[in-house]
Design a protein around this motif. Structure first.
Motif: not given
Lengths: 251, 98
Positions: A146, A243, A245-246, A249, A251
């Motif tokens: 990340y 956050y 979601h980041d 997933h 990226h």
């Protein structure tokens, strides 16, 4: 209370004082803790009442509880996707805690626990640690990619990696400072204009007429503060979902 | 039989709701007003700067290199502040959602 010796004292409303007499003093149980417990009890009570009834045609309390549930469930579904369903309880708890903290603080004589940076920072750290733990559990060592986007030239790594790490940690600061600053600014403004009402009201014959102006400002400010109370709880919850979601997933 | 009129529509909504069908793609729902963007951008820049400065000061105190690492991380903090503002408008998570 705010006017002592004709000065404006807008900050004493944030001072902590022990509750429940000797016992509270011994364990440093302040009114901030008291209002936190009240917020937890109220939000839990609302959900319990609205879930127990389960009527097909909801009454007012059940409609309120279902509206809050649907609101956050929809937000988590939109932002995180289907994998986000298992994190819904976390986002919902954070949202209800912040929302009740903000709203309880608007009642007269109440204390706003979200106006203390210690409280909002603790909330932001909890969100940050949870999100990082979720990312580590889902992706393992791959999580650290990340901090270095694919396709970037390798010789830029000494610059990109520290910048990405600082950017990642700045979430804690921005999340906590946003909520804290909004609540403090609102309450200080309310107190300052309320003090103007009292000070100008004592100006003799013209006093009551001049004092009506800051009073009108205060009426508008109270309405504005209700908006801010909702909006900041919403922003806190939606940033938590983004956050997440980041983290899910990557990226 | 009024029930049957909207059946397909309601079935589709229910399937989307339960995650059986893919929901239509939606953008972020953060406040989109100029003021909202402005306040968020300000907070993002300042917080990245604060984190950079704190990391620099801590490393300096640990390694005894005042003020060099502080200066380096001050610059890095400003860069990540700009990066945060850039991400505000181009979230990287939206580009490849899978």
């Amino acid at each position: 209370m705010a006017v002592e010796g004709k000065t404006i004292d807008a900050l004493s409303q944030f001072e902590l004082s022990p509750m429940f007499g000797v016992v509270g003093k011994a364990v440093s149980f302040s009114q901030s803790n008291g209002f936190m417990l009240l917020a937890v009890a109220l939000s839990a009570g609302l959900m319990l009442v609205s879930a127990r009834r389960g009527a097909l045609v909801p009454d007012r309390l059940q409609a309120l509880g279902e509206a809050a549930y649907e609101f956050i469930a929809g937000m988590v579904r939109d932002q995180v996707g289907d994998e986000g369903k298992k994190y819904f309880p976390f986002v919902f708890s954070v949202f209800m805690f912040v929302l009740f903290g903000n709203l309880l603080g608007l009642l007269p004589y109440a204390f706003t626990f979200t106006s203390h940076i210690a409280v909002t920072l603790a909330l932001a750290v909890v969100v940050f640690l949870t999100v990082t733990a979720v990312a580590l559990m889902r992706h393992g060592w791959h999580f650290f990619s990340y901090f270095f986007p694919e396709g970037a030239p390798v010789w830029l790594a000494p610059i990109i990696i520290p910048v990405e790490i600082i950017s990642y940690f700045s979430r804690v600061v921005s999340l906590s400072v946003r909520l804290f600053a909004n609540m403090v600014a609102g309450h200080v403004m309310l107190k300052v204009f309320a003090t103007f009402v009292v000070l100008l009201g004592g100006l003799g014959a013209v006093g009551p007429f001049v004092a009506a102006m800051p009073l009108a400002v205060n009426v508008a400010l109270v309405g504005f503060e209700f908006l801010v109370a909702f909006l900041q709880a919403y922003v806190f919850a939606i940033l938590t979902s983004i956050y997440l979601h980041d983290a899910v997933h990557l990226h | 039989m009024n029930e049957r009129d909207g059946f397909e529509e309601r079935l589709r909504q229910a399937r989307t709701h339960q995650g059986l069908d893919k929901p239509p793609e939606k953008g972020g729902a953060l406040p989109q007003s100029p003021w909202g963007y402005g306040l968020r951008a300000g907070v993002e820049v300042v917080s990245a700067l604060v984190v950079g400065i704190v990391i620099g000061l801590l490393l300096d105190r640990w390694l005894g290199t005042w003020p060099w690492l502080f200066l380096v991380f001050f610059v890095l903090g400003s860069v990540s502040g700009v990066l945060n503002v850039y991400r505000l408008f181009n979230p990287r998570s939206r580009s490849r959602t899978q």
